[in-house]
Scaffold this motif. Structure first.
Motif, PDB file in Angstrom:
ATOM      1  N   PHE A  54       0.858  -1.193   0.000  1.00 30.06           N
ATOM      2  CA  PHE A  54       0.000   0.000   0.000  1.00 30.06           C
ATOM      3  C   PHE A  54       0.885   1.230   0.000  1.00 30.06           C
ATOM      4  N   THR A  55       0.579   2.145  -0.893  1.00 33.66           N
ATOM      5  CA  THR A  55       1.342   3.381  -0.870  1.00 33.66           C
ATOM      6  C   THR A  55       0.558   4.507  -0.223  1.00 33.66           C
ATOM      7  N   SER A  56      -0.709   4.284   0.064  1.00 31.23           N
ATOM      8  CA  SER A  56      -1.498   5.327   0.715  1.00 31.23           C
ATOM      9  C   SER A  56      -2.667   4.673   1.429  1.00 31.23           C
ATOM     10  N   PRO A  57      -3.276   5.399   2.374  1.00 31.14           N
ATOM     11  CA  PRO A  57      -4.450   4.855   3.067  1.00 31.14           C
ATOM     12  C   PRO A  57      -5.580   4.551   2.084  1.00 31.14           C
ATOM     13  N   GLN A  58      -5.622   5.270   0.947  1.00 28.74           N
ATOM     14  CA  GLN A  58      -6.665   5.004  -0.046  1.00 28.74           C
ATOM     15  C   GLN A  58      -6.511   3.593  -0.612  1.00 28.74           C
ATOM     16  N   ASP A  59      -5.240   3.189  -0.862  1.00 25.17           N
ATOM     17  CA  ASP A  59      -5.002   1.819  -1.330  1.00 25.17           C
ATOM     18  C   ASP A  59      -5.539   0.818  -0.320  1.00 25.17           C
ATOM     19  N   ALA A  60      -5.251   1.097   0.963  1.00 29.13           N
ATOM     20  CA  ALA A  60      -5.629   0.151   2.008  1.00 29.13           C
ATOM     21  C   ALA A  60      -7.143   0.024   2.089  1.00 29.13           C
ATOM     22  N   ILE A  61      -7.835   1.146   2.025  1.00 24.93           N
ATOM     23  CA  ILE A  61      -9.289   1.079   2.171  1.00 24.93           C
ATOM     24  C   ILE A  61      -9.899   0.395   0.954  1.00 24.93           C
ATOM     25  N   ARG A  62      -9.279   0.574  -0.217  1.00 28.04           N
ATOM     26  CA  ARG A  62      -9.789  -0.121  -1.397  1.00 28.04           C
ATOM     27  C   ARG A  62      -9.649  -1.627  -1.233  1.00 28.04           C
ATOM     28  N   ALA A  63      -8.585  -2.030  -0.505  1.00 27.78           N
ATOM     29  CA  ALA A  63      -8.385  -3.458  -0.276  1.00 27.78           C
ATOM     30  C   ALA A  63      -9.185  -3.952   0.927  1.00 27.78           C
ATOM     31  N   GLY A  64      -9.942  -3.053   1.556  1.00 27.47           N
ATOM     32  CA  GLY A  64     -10.810  -3.492   2.643  1.00 27.47           C
ATOM     33  C   GLY A  64     -10.233  -3.340   4.031  1.00 27.47           C
ATOM     34  N   ILE A  65      -9.181  -2.509   4.172  1.00 26.63           N
ATOM     35  CA  ILE A  65      -8.633  -2.262   5.496  1.00 26.63           C
ATOM     36  C   ILE A  65      -8.902  -0.813   5.874  1.00 26.63           C
ATOM     37  N   GLY A  66      -9.654  -0.616   6.944  1.00 28.93           N
ATOM     38  CA  GLY A  66      -9.971   0.753   7.358  1.00 28.93           C
ATOM     39  C   GLY A  66      -9.548   0.969   8.791  1.00 28.93           C
ATOM     40  N   MET A  67      -9.096   2.191   9.061  1.00 24.62           N
ATOM     41  CA  MET A  67      -8.613   2.476  10.415  1.00 24.62           C
ATOM     42  C   MET A  67      -9.379   3.654  11.005  1.00 24.62           C
ATOM     43  N   VAL A  68      -9.735   3.519  12.266  1.00 26.05           N
ATOM     44  CA  VAL A  68     -10.327   4.630  13.011  1.00 26.05           C
ATOM     45  C   VAL A  68      -9.270   5.099  13.993  1.00 26.05           C
ATOM     46  N   HIS A  69      -8.802   6.328  13.783  1.00 26.60           N
ATOM     47  CA  HIS A  69      -7.698   6.826  14.588  1.00 26.60           C
ATOM     48  C   HIS A  69      -8.193   7.318  15.935  1.00 26.60           C
ATOM     49  N   GLN A  70      -7.234   7.385  16.845  1.00 20.98           N
ATOM     50  CA  GLN A  70      -7.568   7.842  18.189  1.00 20.98           C
ATOM     51  C   GLN A  70      -8.061   9.288  18.152  1.00 20.98           C
ATOM     52  N   HIS A  71      -7.363  10.110  17.361  1.00 23.82           N
ATOM     53  CA  HIS A  71      -7.818  11.481  17.181  1.00 23.82           C
ATOM     54  C   HIS A  71      -8.556  11.514  15.860  1.00 23.82           C
ATOM     55  N   PHE A  72      -9.834  11.780  15.944  1.00 21.61           N
ATOM     56  CA  PHE A  72     -10.682  11.622  14.773  1.00 21.61           C
ATOM     57  C   PHE A  72     -10.252  12.546  13.655  1.00 21.61           C
ATOM     58  N   LYS A  73     -10.404  12.042  12.440  1.00 18.49           N
ATOM     59  CA  LYS A  73     -10.023  12.832  11.277  1.00 18.49           C
ATOM     60  C   LYS A  73     -11.282  13.227  10.525  1.00 18.49           C
ATOM     61  N   LEU A  74     -12.109  14.005  11.182  1.00 23.25           N
ATOM     62  CA  LEU A  74     -13.363  14.461  10.575  1.00 23.25           C
ATOM     63  C   LEU A  74     -13.288  15.961  10.343  1.00 23.25           C
ATOM     64  N   VAL A  75     -14.071  16.444   9.377  1.00 23.03           N
ATOM     65  CA  VAL A  75     -14.161  17.885   9.157  1.00 23.03           C
ATOM     66  C   VAL A  75     -15.247  18.420  10.084  1.00 23.03           C
ATOM     67  N   GLN A  76     -14.826  19.206  11.055  1.00 21.99           N
ATOM     68  CA  GLN A  76     -15.737  19.626  12.119  1.00 21.99           C
ATOM     69  C   GLN A  76     -16.931  20.414  11.599  1.00 21.99           C
ATOM     70  N   ALA A  77     -16.711  21.218  10.565  1.00 20.14           N
ATOM     71  CA  ALA A  77     -17.774  22.118  10.119  1.00 20.14           C
ATOM     72  C   ALA A  77     -18.752  21.425   9.174  1.00 20.14           C
ATOM     73  N   PHE A  78     -18.438  20.186   8.751  1.00 20.65           N
ATOM     74  CA  PHE A  78     -19.319  19.482   7.818  1.00 20.65           C
ATOM     75  C   PHE A  78     -20.350  18.653   8.577  1.00 20.65           C
ATOM     76  N   THR A  79     -21.430  18.303   7.876  1.00 20.67           N
ATOM     77  CA  THR A  79     -22.418  17.430   8.492  1.00 20.67           C
ATOM     78  C   THR A  79     -21.898  15.992   8.467  1.00 20.67           C
ATOM     79  N   VAL A  80     -22.627  15.139   9.179  1.00 21.25           N
ATOM     80  CA  VAL A  80     -22.265  13.720   9.216  1.00 21.25           C
ATOM     81  C   VAL A  80     -22.275  13.149   7.801  1.00 21.25           C
ATOM     82  N   ALA A  81     -23.360  13.462   7.046  1.00 22.61           N
ATOM     83  CA  ALA A  81     -23.484  12.923   5.694  1.00 22.61           C
ATOM     84  C   ALA A  81     -22.319  13.384   4.823  1.00 22.61           C
ATOM     85  N   GLU A  82     -21.937  14.646   4.946  1.00 23.68           N
ATOM     86  CA  GLU A  82     -20.836  15.169   4.127  1.00 23.68           C
ATOM     87  C   GLU A  82     -19.521  14.479   4.491  1.00 23.68           C
TER      88      GLU A  82
END
Lengths: 528, 354
Positions: free
Chosen positions: A83-111
């Motif tokens: 894997f050269t990037s997290p995108q490769d990993a997620i395409r292969a079915g590996i997803g990670m939830v980090h301790q410090h969330f990587k969400l856009v605070q100002a966006f809605t859940v759906a966004e």
């Protein structure tokens, strides 16, 4: 025993979801991972246990393509992968939830769910995205409000969004880094139920944790990392918390007793200088970060604070130095109750503070070394007189501090960020020791220092102790803690689990307390 | 051959910045000369004319000083605010508020100059402070971004000036458009048309530099601006310091307005701020956070403004002058950035060469 067979009930020939073979990852001067083998089977929850710096997060960052390993291979479903990037990993079915969330605070859940997702419709109205999100949320059993803004959500709800983000991208292996650190017990229960449901569908979970109880409760197998290497993989049913604790911290600890006082050193004062009585702190999100902590600080004594980082040490430091207001309880300084959280008041009362992150909280990086060295004494003569600031006197002070800290400085007018981290640390330590006539609170003072500098730093602490100052020494290094402390308090989830006598302290007991377990056989004379 | 690599330093030495700025100005002048030559003007003649009518004649020098006076104060206003890490984009509005308050005093009260001038000065300062009060409190207590609030108040102040100068305060004597009548009180002149506001502005700028570097308050402001977290750690009341700095900043811009009304224009006029408030931001950026640097920065800005006026008399349109101003500032910004880079020769080449 190192590689117990796959969970039973699996068709023969089924390959593991993830196989790591001889993974090695090096950073300049640090071996983060070396020779790590790991098998994760479909339908299992695999716990990764280890202290801070054991290499858990690095290993998972390698698995998800954030880091590229220098050695070893990653095998998915029997096929080698890079894997050269997290995108490769997620395409292969590996997803990670980090301790410090990587969400856009100002966006809605759906966004947030649709952000950077290649299956997201090209043109989608908020209503469409929200409907899709609702469907995903129901399918995986994580209730969320698709129209809510992330900044309005609690930590637990944000985590659900993170998990949904990963699950929506068809992850078969979910990696969770310290998922319960920010959750309430009820939220933890919900999370575990959802993880079990995810496992029941034949998926796999890797959960990084240092909490023994949770590992025992949720996992099928446990792999323990220590110093970047895997110590072993065990079936959880074969484990018990004390054995896991011993495996987690059980390295050769060099006990070098620095408790011996030289001739003429101040004895431990019978009356405490500072006391915390049932102090609790609740943060903005309503999480209790410090729970009912009571402590006595005596002059001439070093109180060590052990615990995995993030279990309330920061809050304890801030309460002790007046940076953070307590939510309940009492702080007594020199016999009188302190009502206001006022760092200047504490500093003038002789409380020095070496903070965890010196560059961020103790220094103004863009200002000169002289200016920074005056930070604690700019209001008192000779620097501060009649509202003036004497730059010449500040320069003399900076020279004195630099001499004591044995830091050679070519130009005191240059910004302090031009100095190395180690030199900054020494200067801050010396600056704080100057004002610490009663109490010194040192949070991870040895972090980022080399071995020689660590010895010097510990020497500073024992010198202060011998002068009758109460020293609070927070560290993640048990060796250092055991060598210099008179008593050791262990923190877990904001609570002071216990305060034990360091001389007879047993590493396994400390390990258990760090993992949130009350030891069954209490040390005699331990609790205060 | 040594292969050259460049390393970016976190701080650039002042000498390098100065040298590169001079190079930047020289380069932009060459570009301007080239473009002017291509469009049929004679750059040499223009340059001579500009030099003669700015630095090269007494009248030009007087004009320069008149331009510098408000720029010094608005530049200092933005610089002081920047020391604690905040941007006062509203010096233009505070300038108007100060001018309005001073004019109000001059129109409403009558008395000897020795009483009127101090009263107008105080009114000007208070007017500027009043105009920044709401952004200040919003910033200190609610964390509202001061850039937006101070900026938006500019338009209100400007329109208020138009209203007053065409409405209740319009000139009923000579009938001048968008203007009050000539004020009866003015700041005495010092040298030709240069009034005493100019030396006072210089003294204020130097005084501010001393206050920031030599007082406890200044020290706390500098720490608060460089790292608010470290300020809290040291027990500095950051909120109170923000309030005092922003009020001071507004007061400085208000004083600039009062000087302009009472010293240069002698009337309140619509549009009289002449972008001095916004140019104060440019001056502050050129000064790189140092109060003393505001003086040469204001001089450079005044030179550019003055040259623009000279060029307008030579049938160059106002937008050409804006473009020239932009080009010079743009080149200076590039020079500042380049000053951070230092060439690093690779080692083997070095060993052989020496």
């Amino acid at each position: 025993m190192n590689n117990p067979a796959a969970p039973s009930g699996m068709a023969p020939g089924t390959p593991p979801v993830l196989q790591l073979r001889g993974i090695g990852k090096f950073f300049p001067g640090v071996i983060a991972n070396k020779d790590v083998d790991l098998d994760v089977w479909p339908g299992e929850i695999h716990a990764l246990l280890g202290e801070n710096g054991a290499g858990k997060s690095t290993l998972m960052n390698v698995v998800t393509g954030i880091y590229q390993p220098e050695e070893g291979e990653t095998i998915l479903d029997g096929y080698g992968q890079t894997f050269t990037s997290p995108q490769d990993a997620i395409r292969a079915g590996i997803g990670m939830v980090h301790q410090h969330f990587k969400l856009v605070q100002a966006f809605t859940v759906a966004e947030n769910i649709h952000l950077g997702w290649d299956e997201a419709p090209r043109l989608a109205s908020p209503a469409v995205m929200e409907a899709r999100t609702r469907e995903i949320s129901e399918r995986f059993g994580f209730p969320v409000d698709p129209a809510a803004r992330v900044c309005d959500l609690s930590a637990g709800e944000q985590q659900r969004v993170e998990i949904l983000r990963v699950l929506a991208r068809r992850a078969r292996l979910l990696i969770m880094d310290e998922p319960t650190a920010v959750l309430t017990p009820e939220e933890t229960g919900e999370l575990f139920r959802a993880l079990r449901a995810f496992r029941a569908q034949g998926n796999a979970v890797i959960i990084i944790s240092h909490k023994l109880d949770e590992v025992m409760e949720i996992s099928d197998r446990v792999s323990v990392l220590r110093g970047g290497r895997k110590v072993g993989t065990f079936r959880t049913v074969d484990c018990n918390p004390s054995m896991l604790a011993a495996t987690m911290v059980g390295r050769d600890i060099v006990r070098r007793d620095m408790r011996a006082r030289p001739e003429g050193a101040a004895p431990i004062a019978p009356q405490p200088i500072m006391q915390l009585r049932h102090v609790s702190v609740r943060d903005d999100r309503g999480v209790d970060t410090l729970r009912d902590v009571s402590l006595d600080l005596h002059g001439g004594e070093i109180l060590g604070i052990a615990g995995v980082a993030g279990n309330g040490q920061r809050e304890l430091t801030h309460v002790l130095t007046g940076l953070m207001a307590r939510t309940s309880g009492e702080i007594v300084l020199d016999g009188s109750v302190v009502d206001r959280a006022d760092p200047a008041l504490f500093a003038h009362a002789g409380v020095g503070h070496i903070p965890e992150d010196r560059l961020r909280s103790a220094l103004a990086p863009s200002l000169s070394i002289t200016t920074n060295m005056a930070l604690r004494e700019y209001t008192v003569p000779p620097i501060g007189r009649h509202g003036l600031y004497d730059a010449g006197a500040a320069g003399m002070l900076a020279h004195d501090i630099a001499d004591l800290a044995q830091v050679r400085i070519p130009d005191f007018g240059m910004p302090i960020r031009n100095l190395s981290g180690g030199n900054q640390q020494r200067l801050v330590a010396r600056r704080e020791i100057r004002i610490a006539s009663r109490v010194l609170v040192a949070a991870y003072p040895a972090r980022g220092l080399d071995i020689g500098a660590i010895a010097t730093m510990l020497g500073y602490l024992t010198d202060l102790r011998d002068q009758g100052v109460a020293v609070v020494f927070i560290s993640e290094d048990l060796e250092d803690l055991l060598n210099v402390s008179d008593r050791i308090g262990v923190m877990f989830h904001g609570r002071m689990m216990d305060v034990i006598d360091a001389e007879n302290a047993d590493i396994a007991t400390i390990g258990m307390l760090m993992g949130g377990r009350e030891p069954t056989d209490r040390q005699p004379g331990g609790p205060q | 051959m040594a292969t050259r690599a460049f390393q970016r330093l976190p701080t650039a030495p002042a000498g390098r910045i100065l040298a590169l700025r001079l190079v930047a100005i020289a380069l932009s002048l060459c570009i301007i000369a080239g473009v002017l030559a291509l469009s049929g003007h004679s750059p040499g003649m223009l340059a001579e004319l500009i030099l003669r009518s700015t630095l090269g004649s007494r009248f030009g020098l007087e004009d320069l000083m008149l331009f510098m006076c408000p720029l010094l104060l608005t530049g200092a206003a933005v610089t002081v605010c920047g020391t604690i890490g905040l941007w006062n984009i509203g010096a233009e509005g505070q300038f108007y508020a100060g001018a309005i308050a001073a004019t109000g005093v001059a129109l409403g009260l009558h008395g000897p100059v020795l009483i009127m001038l101090p009263l107008m000065t105080i009114a000007g300062i208070l007017g500027g402070m009043a105009w920044i009060t709401v952004p200040t409190l919003a910033r200190a207590y609610a964390g509202v971004n001061e850039i937006i609030t101070t900026l938006l108040l500019n338009f209100i102040a400007s329109l208020l000036t138009y209203y007053l100068t065409t409405g209740p305060w319009r000139d009923r004597i000579s009938g001048a458009q968008v203007s009050t009548q000539r004020l009866s009180v003015s700041i005495p002149e010092m040298w030709g048309i240069v009034h005493w506001g100019f030396p006072v502005a210089i003294v204020i700028v130097v005084g501010l530099a001393l206050i920031l570097s030599r007082t406890r308050w200044g020290y706390e402001i500098r720490i608060g601006g460089a790292n608010p977290e470290a300020a809290r750690y040291a027990g500095i009341p950051v909120r109170l310091r923000i309030i005092s700095v922003m009020l001071l900043s507004g007061g400085l811009a208000g004083l600039a307005g009062m000087f302009e009304v009472a010293g240069t224009v002698h009337r309140l006029q619509g549009g009289m701020a002449n972008n001095f408030g916004y140019l104060g931001i440019v001056v502050a950026v050129l000064a790189r956070g140092s109060c003393l640097n505001v003086i040469p920065a204001a001089l450079l800005m005044a030179l550019i403004l003055d040259s623009g006026i000279v060029m307008q008399t030579q049938q160059l349109s106002a937008s050409v002058i804006l473009a020239i101003t932009g080009l010079i500032l743009f080149m200076i910004a590039i020079g500042d950035e380049l000053a951070h880079y230092r060439p690093v020769a690779t080692k083997p080449a070095k060993g052989k060469a020496s």
